[in-house]
Design a protein around this motif. Structure first.
Motif, PDB file in Angstrom:
ATOM      1  N   ASP A  71       0.850  -1.188   0.000  1.00 52.27           N
ATOM      2  CA  ASP A  71       0.000   0.000   0.000  1.00 52.27           C
ATOM      3  C   ASP A  71       0.888   1.241   0.000  1.00 52.27           C
ATOM      4  O   ASP A  71       1.604   1.507   0.959  1.00 52.27           O
ATOM      5  CB  ASP A  71      -0.900  -0.010   1.245  1.00 52.27           C
ATOM      6  CG  ASP A  71      -1.993   1.050   1.160  1.00 52.27           C
ATOM      7  OD1 ASP A  71      -1.747   2.104   0.545  1.00 52.27           O
ATOM      8  OD2 ASP A  71      -3.080   0.812   1.713  1.00 52.27           O
ATOM      9  N   MET A  72       0.864   1.994  -1.101  1.00 58.69           N
ATOM     10  CA  MET A  72       1.740   3.150  -1.250  1.00 58.69           C
ATOM     11  C   MET A  72       0.985   4.470  -1.069  1.00 58.69           C
ATOM     12  O   MET A  72       1.444   5.518  -1.504  1.00 58.69           O
ATOM     13  CB  MET A  72       2.413   3.129  -2.629  1.00 58.69           C
ATOM     14  CG  MET A  72       3.254   1.890  -2.890  1.00 58.69           C
ATOM     15  SD  MET A  72       4.618   1.699  -1.707  1.00 58.69           S
ATOM     16  CE  MET A  72       5.733   2.973  -2.286  1.00 58.69           C
ATOM     17  N   THR A  73      -0.170   4.429  -0.447  1.00 58.89           N
ATOM     18  CA  THR A  73      -0.887   5.668  -0.179  1.00 58.89           C
ATOM     19  C   THR A  73      -0.220   6.418   0.970  1.00 58.89           C
ATOM     20  O   THR A  73       0.375   5.813   1.870  1.00 58.89           O
ATOM     21  CB  THR A  73      -2.356   5.401   0.181  1.00 58.89           C
ATOM     22  OG1 THR A  73      -2.399   4.627   1.394  1.00 58.89           O
ATOM     23  CG2 THR A  73      -3.057   4.635  -0.932  1.00 58.89           C
ATOM     24  N   ARG A  74      -0.322   7.726   0.945  1.00 54.78           N
ATOM     25  CA  ARG A  74       0.274   8.542   2.004  1.00 54.78           C
ATOM     26  C   ARG A  74      -0.402   8.274   3.337  1.00 54.78           C
ATOM     27  O   ARG A  74       0.259   8.278   4.391  1.00 54.78           O
ATOM     28  CB  ARG A  74       0.171  10.018   1.621  1.00 54.78           C
ATOM     29  CG  ARG A  74       0.813  10.966   2.632  1.00 54.78           C
ATOM     30  CD  ARG A  74       0.881  12.367   2.080  1.00 54.78           C
ATOM     31  NE  ARG A  74       1.443  13.303   3.046  1.00 54.78           N
ATOM     32  CZ  ARG A  74       1.720  14.574   2.787  1.00 54.78           C
ATOM     33  NH1 ARG A  74       1.501  15.060   1.570  1.00 54.78           N
ATOM     34  NH2 ARG A  74       2.229  15.372   3.723  1.00 54.78           N
ATOM     35  N   ASP A  75      -1.716   8.015   3.308  1.00 49.11           N
ATOM     36  CA  ASP A  75      -2.452   7.793   4.550  1.00 49.11           C
ATOM     37  C   ASP A  75      -1.953   6.569   5.302  1.00 49.11           C
ATOM     38  O   ASP A  75      -1.982   6.517   6.538  1.00 49.11           O
ATOM     39  CB  ASP A  75      -3.948   7.643   4.259  1.00 49.11           C
ATOM     40  CG  ASP A  75      -4.601   8.973   3.920  1.00 49.11           C
ATOM     41  OD1 ASP A  75      -5.722   8.952   3.392  1.00 49.11           O
ATOM     42  OD2 ASP A  75      -3.985  10.023   4.187  1.00 49.11           O
ATOM     43  N   ALA A  76      -1.495   5.532   4.564  1.00 39.03           N
ATOM     44  CA  ALA A  76      -1.046   4.294   5.210  1.00 39.03           C
ATOM     45  C   ALA A  76       0.428   4.334   5.570  1.00 39.03           C
ATOM     46  O   ALA A  76       0.905   3.481   6.321  1.00 39.03           O
ATOM     47  CB  ALA A  76      -1.326   3.100   4.292  1.00 39.03           C
ATOM     48  N   SER A  77       1.173   5.305   5.059  1.00 39.16           N
ATOM     49  CA  SER A  77       2.624   5.313   5.191  1.00 39.16           C
ATOM     50  C   SER A  77       3.083   5.646   6.609  1.00 39.16           C
ATOM     51  O   SER A  77       2.672   6.655   7.186  1.00 39.16           O
ATOM     52  CB  SER A  77       3.224   6.323   4.205  1.00 39.16           C
ATOM     53  OG  SER A  77       4.593   6.491   4.441  1.00 39.16           O
ATOM     54  N   PHE A  78       3.964   4.812   7.157  1.00 35.94           N
ATOM     55  CA  PHE A  78       4.605   5.125   8.426  1.00 35.94           C
ATOM     56  C   PHE A  78       5.502   6.352   8.268  1.00 35.94           C
ATOM     57  O   PHE A  78       5.577   7.211   9.149  1.00 35.94           O
ATOM     58  CB  PHE A  78       5.465   3.944   8.906  1.00 35.94           C
ATOM     59  CG  PHE A  78       4.693   2.815   9.506  1.00 35.94           C
ATOM     60  CD1 PHE A  78       3.732   2.119   8.778  1.00 35.94           C
ATOM     61  CD2 PHE A  78       4.937   2.409  10.806  1.00 35.94           C
ATOM     62  CE1 PHE A  78       3.031   1.064   9.341  1.00 35.94           C
ATOM     63  CE2 PHE A  78       4.241   1.357  11.374  1.00 35.94           C
ATOM     64  CZ  PHE A  78       3.287   0.679  10.635  1.00 35.94           C
ATOM     65  N   CYS A  79       6.191   6.431   7.109  1.00 33.23           N
ATOM     66  CA  CYS A  79       7.124   7.538   6.887  1.00 33.23           C
ATOM     67  C   CYS A  79       6.402   8.885   6.828  1.00 33.23           C
ATOM     68  O   CYS A  79       6.982   9.914   7.163  1.00 33.23           O
ATOM     69  CB  CYS A  79       7.914   7.314   5.604  1.00 33.23           C
ATOM     70  SG  CYS A  79       9.145   5.987   5.732  1.00 33.23           S
ATOM     71  N   ALA A  80       5.138   8.871   6.393  1.00 31.38           N
ATOM     72  CA  ALA A  80       4.373  10.115   6.368  1.00 31.38           C
ATOM     73  C   ALA A  80       4.156  10.648   7.782  1.00 31.38           C
ATOM     74  O   ALA A  80       3.970  11.857   7.976  1.00 31.38           O
ATOM     75  CB  ALA A  80       3.039   9.898   5.666  1.00 31.38           C
ATOM     76  N   HIS A  81       4.157   9.762   8.772  1.00 31.56           N
ATOM     77  CA  HIS A  81       4.126  10.195  10.177  1.00 31.56           C
ATOM     78  C   HIS A  81       5.512  10.657  10.617  1.00 31.56           C
ATOM     79  O   HIS A  81       5.650  11.648  11.340  1.00 31.56           O
ATOM     80  CB  HIS A  81       3.675   9.046  11.079  1.00 31.56           C
ATOM     81  CG  HIS A  81       2.220   8.705  10.968  1.00 31.56           C
ATOM     82  ND1 HIS A  81       1.256   9.258  11.774  1.00 31.56           N
ATOM     83  CD2 HIS A  81       1.569   7.863  10.120  1.00 31.56           C
ATOM     84  CE1 HIS A  81       0.059   8.759  11.449  1.00 31.56           C
ATOM     85  NE2 HIS A  81       0.230   7.912  10.442  1.00 31.56           N
ATOM     86  N   ALA A  82       6.552   9.923  10.169  1.00 25.63           N
ATOM     87  CA  ALA A  82       7.921  10.222  10.615  1.00 25.63           C
ATOM     88  C   ALA A  82       8.369  11.617  10.192  1.00 25.63           C
ATOM     89  O   ALA A  82       9.092  12.294  10.924  1.00 25.63           O
ATOM     90  CB  ALA A  82       8.890   9.168  10.077  1.00 25.63           C
ATOM     91  N   ILE A  83       7.929  12.078   8.990  1.00 19.95           N
ATOM     92  CA  ILE A  83       8.389  13.392   8.529  1.00 19.95           C
ATOM     93  C   ILE A  83       7.779  14.532   9.333  1.00 19.95           C
ATOM     94  O   ILE A  83       8.218  15.672   9.221  1.00 19.95           O
ATOM     95  CB  ILE A  83       8.112  13.601   7.023  1.00 19.95           C
ATOM     96  CG1 ILE A  83       6.595  13.693   6.759  1.00 19.95           C
ATOM     97  CG2 ILE A  83       8.764  12.520   6.191  1.00 19.95           C
ATOM     98  CD1 ILE A  83       6.265  14.159   5.357  1.00 19.95           C
TER      99      ILE A  83
END
Length: 733
Positions: A71-83
């Protein structure tokens, strides 16, 4: 599932991301070594550089990812939280984390359980994505040291992304619009004989000529043939083919009338008038850009004080060296006692010493051997083409001997020694980060051995480091699970055997190893991140217990509390002490703070520590100097700090009655206490005869196994009758 929030500066962040011209469908080859190192270093199956787009994410590099759908959506991304974090994010068990337990990356085929990521930032500070490591198993053992090492790798990844951005920016600057042929942009016209037929004022000014000087010049006077191959090949093709066309922009260099070098992006056009070729060169001046770029590159890669390569550049040099030839040695160097030099002579003198050591390193090494300054007083040397340990050791000893020659500082010669650690490729590693880390471990061992020592890496050092890491993780768990407990050793008035107080001593109730003494863990605890919080707990717990015992028949009871050195320079210890005393209703004279000589000698903030101790003493709290007589600075510390009691070290009490030398030292310490008008207490009293002798020589108090071993609070209460409506018990001779 908790979706990551969108920051207010997201449009600017996305604009910054576009400057790198990354292809979501392809990885960036320069980042592949970084994710491989991350996977190997932390023993993680997956590592990636994940870039965060507007609503999708993509991998700029990855290692260990299977071919299954992710799943490459931004909503599912752990890295989107990390930034969204300053220093990164750690998820030790995603199934138990309320943000991610129902995330499709956790519940789906990917089944991510562990994540650690550090943001990758643009030069303006925008978080473009993150370097991350992942596993399908949880990891409660990921430490602060691990996080720091991941951040080091993230800086390496950011450096490589920045190189990509500079390359893209250079390409963009090469695209010129034909509208600049007139006006203020430099333009040159020349014919097939390469004679300049005209130019504009901007061109004349750039080269330092008068506007009408062009008639005496040919184009090769401005652009050297040997330096601009692509430009001259384009001219030759047009002349040979007789076909007019526009050629792609090229980078060219020119020579100013005064001899200085100029740089341009040049677009070449040609037209045919009556069978005659006419060339037009439209220029964009890149000289300032190249100078700025060079200055930025130098500042980013060089240490500003010494001019040596810095840590980041050294990593790249090692990477390049082991790729060309795997046989090389890394030497890490640290100046012995540099903080003492700074304290004695000042920071300016310290900088002078660093520059002189730099000079000696450079003249001690060959041109192919690379020297770098990678920390305050830490240097590194890359020794290529080294095959044997003996050869590396020989070079290292020569370097160290040269540095050890006296240095003239403020008119006086001083000797500065260094310690060194060495690792060899490929024997001790294949990657730059691993080799440098192993050399650092060898350096740490050398410094523990003494001054002016050299140590070569062995696998046992890595095992010891792993063991220390495991020990630190256990201490973190012990702190979280409240596994520490205080024991109390009685302190007795030697005049009548009555209880005067106790020293609070920490113990660890280990879940599998049972009760552990301080020797098993105190050094690691004192150096770790939990020292402040555990120290605060000891202070609070000991004062609470002392207040209880004072209400239970010992109204003059005094509690002694040992400090970690970090407590003296972190936060406001004086305010904390005042708050603890007030919270437990304990008078200031009921508390005694104990410090050792090592705390003072190892502390670089003497003035801060002295001020803190004076504030505590002004409240009425006693200050005890532990292990007195075992260090060379004991007497000077009596003048420097507001000491109210000295504790005679047990090593002098053990042979008090059988060794004239030990007895002389003990009696001399008692004389010092009387002359300084402070009290004395003897540690390690184990016989009645030692008790009597010390009492006869004027020692006021003592502690040791003769009076009682350290006990838990309940056992201590029972032994000395410290329960409501009872009186203190005396210890009879």
């Amino acid at each position: 599932m908790k979706c990551p929030s969108i920051p207010d500066d997201d449009p600017q962040r996305l604009k910054a991301l576009c400057e790198y011209a990354l292809d979501p469908g392809a990885t960036l080859s320069s980042l592949s070594p970084v994710v491989r190192i991350a996977s190997r270093m932390f023993d993680m199956p997956i590592a990636a550089v994940n870039m965060i787009g507007s609503d999708r994410v993509f991998f700029a590099a990855s290692h260990g990812l299977g071919e299954g759908a992710v799943d490459m959506t931004r909503d599912a991304s752990f890295c989107a939280h990390a930034i969204l974090t300053e220093n990164g994010m750690i998820v030790r068990d995603a199934e138990r984390d309320e943000r991610f337990h129902d995330n499709p990356l956790v519940t789906g085929p990917s089944h991510i359980r562990f994540y650690a990521g550090v943001p990758l930032r643009s030069p303006e500070g925008y978080a473009l994505g993150a370097l991350c490591i992942l596993d399908n198993s949880p990891h409660q053992d990921f430490t602060a040291e691990d996080h720091a090492r991941l951040a080091e790798l993230a800086r390496m990844a950011s450096d490589r992304l920045e190189l990509r951005r500079i390359e893209v920016a250079s390409e963009h600057r090469a695209e010129m619009d034909t509208t600049i042929l007139t006006g203020e942009a430099p333009v040159i016209h020349f014919d097939r004989a390469l004679r300049i037929t005209r130019w504009n004022q901007a061109t004349a000014q750039l080269w330092g000529y008068a506007e009408d000087d062009y008639a005496e010049l040919v184009i090769s006077d401005l652009f050297g043939i040997d330096e601009n191959t692509e430009f001259w090949n384009a001219i030759r093709r047009v002349i040979a083919d007789g076909v007019c066309s526009e050629t792609p922009p090229v980078e060219v260099s020119g020579r100013h009338k005064n001899g200085s070098k100029l740089f341009f992006v040049l677009s070449l056009f040609c037209e045919c008038y009556g069978g005659n070729l006419q060339f037009t060169a439209a220029l964009r001046d890149m000289t300032r850009y190249r100078q700025d770029k060079k200055a930025i590159a130098i500042s980013a890669d060089c240490d500003p004080l010494t001019g040596l390569r810095n840590r980041r550049r050294f990593y790249r040099c090692v990477e390049d060296a082991v790729l060309r030839d795997p046989n090389a040695a890394i030497m890490m160097i640290d100046i012995d006692g540099f903080s003492d030099v700074n304290a004695a002579f000042g920071n300016a003198a310290g900088d002078e010493i660093l520059c002189e050591i730099t000079h000696r390193l450079l003249i001690s090494t060959k041109e192919t051997q690379i020297v770098a300054r990678i920390g305050g007083d830490e240097f590194a040397v890359l020794l290529p083409d080294i095959y044997e340990q003996a050869e590396a050791g020989f070079y290292a000893q020569q370097i160290m001997a040269h540095i050890a020659q006296p240095i003239l500082v403020q008119g006086s010669p001083i000797s500065v020694t260094v310690s060194g650690g060495i690792s060899l490729a490929p024997k001790h590693g294949y990657e730059a980060l691993e080799l440098i880390a192993n050399a650092d471990l060898a350096l740490s061992r050398a410094k523990r051995t003494g001054r002016n020592q050299l140590y070569i890496f062995t696998p046992e050092l890595r095992q010891e480091a792993t063991a220390r890491r495991h020990h630190a993780m256990e201490l973190l768990r012990a702190t979280d699970n409240s596994e520490f407990v205080l024991f109390y050793q009685p302190q007795i008035k030697l005049s009548d055997g009555s209880l005067s107080g106790a020293e609070a001593l920490i113990r660890w109730i280990h879940p599998t190893r049972g009760l552990l003494p301080p020797s098993e863990f105190l050094t690691t605890l004192a150096r770790g991140p939990m020292a402040v919080s555990v120290g605060s707990w000891i202070l609070d717990e000991a004062c609470a217990q002392a207040a209880y015992w004072r209400r239970c028949g010992a109204p003059d009871f005094r509690i002694g509390v040992n400090l970690f050195d970090v407590q003296l320079t972190t936060g406001d210890l004086a305010a904390e002490v005042a708050d603890v005393l007030k919270r437990h209703g304990l008078p200031a004279e009921a508390l005694e703070i104990e410090l050792t000589e090592n705390i003072a000698l190892n502390n670089n903030n003497d003035s801060i520590m002295s001020d803190t101790l004076q504030k505590i003493r002004d409240m009425g709290v006693s200050i005890a100097f532990d292990d007195f007589g075992t260090g060379y600075a004991s007497l000077s510390m009596l003048n420097q700090y507001p000491v109210t009691r000295i504790k005679i070290d047990r090593s002098f009490i053990q042979n008090l009655l059988t060794s004239r030398r030990d007895a002389s030292v003990a009696y001399a310490i008692l004389d010092i206490a009387r002359n300084f008008e402070i009290e004395a207490i003897a540690e390690g009293i184990e016989t009645a005869e030692q008790w009597y002798d010390l009492r006869q020589h004027g020692c006021q108090e003592g502690q040791g196994y003769w009076f009682g071993k350290p006990l838990e609070a309940q056992a201590f209460s029972s032994k000395f009758g410290l329960v409501p409506q009872t009186i203190r018990q005396k210890v009879n001779p």
